[in-house]
Scaffold this motif. Structure first.
Motif, PDB file in Angstrom:
ATOM      1  N   ASP A 171      50.543 -39.322 -27.332  1.00 28.14           N
ATOM      2  CA  ASP A 171      49.882 -38.307 -28.160  1.00 28.14           C
ATOM      3  C   ASP A 171      50.838 -37.198 -28.575  1.00 28.14           C
ATOM      4  N   SER A 172      51.870 -36.959 -27.755  1.00 29.23           N
ATOM      5  CA  SER A 172      52.827 -35.884 -28.052  1.00 29.23           C
ATOM      6  C   SER A 172      53.911 -36.316 -29.035  1.00 29.23           C
ATOM      7  N   GLY A 173      53.906 -37.606 -29.417  1.00 26.27           N
ATOM      8  CA  GLY A 173      54.916 -38.108 -30.346  1.00 26.27           C
ATOM      9  C   GLY A 173      56.104 -38.747 -29.659  1.00 26.27           C
ATOM     10  N   VAL A 174      56.188 -38.598 -28.345  1.00 32.29           N
ATOM     11  CA  VAL A 174      57.267 -39.206 -27.569  1.00 32.29           C
ATOM     12  C   VAL A 174      56.968 -40.689 -27.398  1.00 32.29           C
ATOM     13  N   LEU A 175      57.989 -41.521 -27.481  1.00 35.38           N
ATOM     14  CA  LEU A 175      57.829 -42.950 -27.202  1.00 35.38           C
ATOM     15  C   LEU A 175      57.988 -43.174 -25.712  1.00 35.38           C
ATOM     16  N   ARG A 176      57.065 -43.931 -25.107  1.00 32.64           N
ATOM     17  CA  ARG A 176      57.135 -44.276 -23.694  1.00 32.64           C
ATOM     18  C   ARG A 176      57.558 -45.732 -23.582  1.00 32.64           C
ATOM     19  N   TRP A 177      58.598 -45.972 -22.772  1.00 32.85           N
ATOM     20  CA  TRP A 177      59.049 -47.339 -22.534  1.00 32.85           C
ATOM     21  C   TRP A 177      59.535 -47.443 -21.098  1.00 32.85           C
ATOM     22  N   ASN A 178      58.752 -48.129 -20.278  1.00 36.20           N
ATOM     23  CA  ASN A 178      59.085 -48.296 -18.867  1.00 36.20           C
ATOM     24  C   ASN A 178      59.776 -49.635 -18.657  1.00 36.20           C
ATOM     25  N   VAL A 179      60.630 -49.667 -17.637  1.00 37.32           N
ATOM     26  CA  VAL A 179      61.374 -50.872 -17.291  1.00 37.32           C
ATOM     27  C   VAL A 179      60.988 -51.276 -15.876  1.00 37.32           C
ATOM     28  N   ALA A 180      60.366 -52.446 -15.739  1.00 41.69           N
ATOM     29  CA  ALA A 180      60.010 -52.998 -14.429  1.00 41.69           C
ATOM     30  C   ALA A 180      60.996 -54.123 -14.125  1.00 41.69           C
ATOM     31  N   LEU A 181      61.703 -53.993 -13.017  1.00 44.13           N
ATOM     32  CA  LEU A 181      62.750 -54.963 -12.697  1.00 44.13           C
ATOM     33  C   LEU A 181      62.206 -56.298 -12.204  1.00 44.13           C
ATOM     34  N   GLN A 182      61.034 -56.276 -11.570  1.00 41.38           N
ATOM     35  CA  GLN A 182      60.412 -57.504 -11.071  1.00 41.38           C
ATOM     36  C   GLN A 182      58.913 -57.276 -10.976  1.00 41.38           C
ATOM     37  N   GLY A 183      58.200 -58.328 -10.639  1.00 34.57           N
ATOM     38  CA  GLY A 183      56.776 -58.211 -10.360  1.00 34.57           C
ATOM     39  C   GLY A 183      55.919 -58.200 -11.600  1.00 34.57           C
ATOM     40  N   ALA A 184      54.690 -57.744 -11.407  1.00 31.04           N
ATOM     41  CA  ALA A 184      53.723 -57.689 -12.513  1.00 31.04           C
ATOM     42  C   ALA A 184      54.264 -56.795 -13.620  1.00 31.04           C
ATOM     43  N   GLY A 185      54.201 -57.289 -14.835  1.00 31.44           N
ATOM     44  CA  GLY A 185      54.693 -56.511 -15.966  1.00 31.44           C
ATOM     45  C   GLY A 185      56.203 -56.426 -16.049  1.00 31.44           C
ATOM     46  N   GLU A 186      56.906 -57.361 -15.385  1.00 31.58           N
ATOM     47  CA  GLU A 186      58.373 -57.350 -15.414  1.00 31.58           C
ATOM     48  C   GLU A 186      58.872 -57.345 -16.855  1.00 31.58           C
ATOM     49  N   THR A 187      59.817 -56.462 -17.125  1.00 33.59           N
ATOM     50  CA  THR A 187      60.438 -56.385 -18.434  1.00 33.59           C
ATOM     51  C   THR A 187      61.207 -57.678 -18.721  1.00 33.59           C
ATOM     52  N   VAL A 188      61.175 -58.120 -19.957  1.00 32.34           N
ATOM     53  CA  VAL A 188      61.951 -59.295 -20.349  1.00 32.34           C
ATOM     54  C   VAL A 188      63.419 -58.901 -20.419  1.00 32.34           C
ATOM     55  N   PHE A 189      64.247 -59.671 -19.718  1.00 33.12           N
ATOM     56  CA  PHE A 189      65.696 -59.467 -19.758  1.00 33.12           C
ATOM     57  C   PHE A 189      66.322 -60.725 -20.358  1.00 33.12           C
ATOM     58  N   PHE A 190      67.454 -60.529 -21.026  1.00 35.83           N
ATOM     59  CA  PHE A 190      68.126 -61.628 -21.711  1.00 35.83           C
ATOM     60  C   PHE A 190      69.397 -62.029 -20.974  1.00 35.83           C
ATOM     61  N   ASP A 191      69.645 -63.319 -20.913  1.00 35.35           N
ATOM     62  CA  ASP A 191      70.844 -63.853 -20.267  1.00 35.35           C
ATOM     63  C   ASP A 191      71.931 -63.967 -21.326  1.00 35.35           C
ATOM     64  N   ILE A 192      72.780 -62.953 -21.396  1.00 36.73           N
ATOM     65  CA  ILE A 192      73.850 -62.969 -22.399  1.00 36.73           C
ATOM     66  C   ILE A 192      75.205 -62.898 -21.743  1.00 36.73           C
TER      67      ILE A 192
END
Length: 192
Positions: A171-192
């Protein structure tokens, strides 16, 4: 004969020698960036949902025209370096509660394979103790639904996991982006 040395984890002192390159505000002191400033806040958590207090987030992005400030970008020209002081590179440590904050601009769309365009995104690397190799991912923008749907990388991510790569508008205009390293809602990481 030379043998490769064994892999070592990053840290626990990964900030030594690197903090001089920290840049939390890619817009500071720069005019005519071609796009308004965007604030991104988030939190890095481990597999149990605990904060990662000693991580480091790096971003690399194109400018508002979709050009990386690097000679390897085919769209880049020598006049780009003279025209803009925007580097597209940022680095911030995570705080004791795992949070981070960056100020940048939304990048333009960059070329993809076969003449397609990628959705505006940040290339993100995460460093922390215990990792043998940094983690690589992307952050996409929530107001780019059509471009996100067409993005050749995002389309390869299972639909149920794509939301981990798209920031949320607050609501404040800030973008929220959390990074979960494992578990439920784990962020997608790329093997590069």
């Amino acid at each position: 004969m030379l043998y490769p040395t064994t892999s070592q984890t990053v840290g626990p002192y990964l900030h030594i020698g690197l903090s001089g390159l920290n840049c939390a505000d890619l817009t500071a002191g720069r005019s005519d960036l071609g796009a308004p400033a965007v604030v991104i806040e988030g939190r890095v958590t481990d597999g149990q949902g605990n904060p990662v207090p000693d991580g480091m987030i790096e971003i690399w992005q194109a400018d508002a025209r979709g050009v990386y400030q690097h000679p390897d970008d085919p769209s880049y020209s020598a006049t780009d370096a003279a025209r803009s002081s925007f580097t597209g590179f940022g680095r911030v440590p995570t705080e004791p509660d795992g949070t981070f904050r960056l100020t940048t601009i939304k990048p333009g769309r960059v070329a993809g394979p076969g003449g397609t365009l990628q959705a505006p995104h940040l290339v993100v690397s995460l460093f922390m103790r215990g990792l043998l190799k940094h983690l690589s991912t992307r952050m996409y923008f929530p107001d780019e639904a059509q471009a996100n749907e067409q993005d050749w990388i995002l389309r390869r991510v299972p639909a149920a996991r794509r939301a981990t790569l798209v920031a949320q508008q607050s609501d404040s205009g800030v973008l929220r982006w959390n990074v979960a390293l494992q578990g439920a809602g784990e962020t997608v990481f790329f093997d590069i």
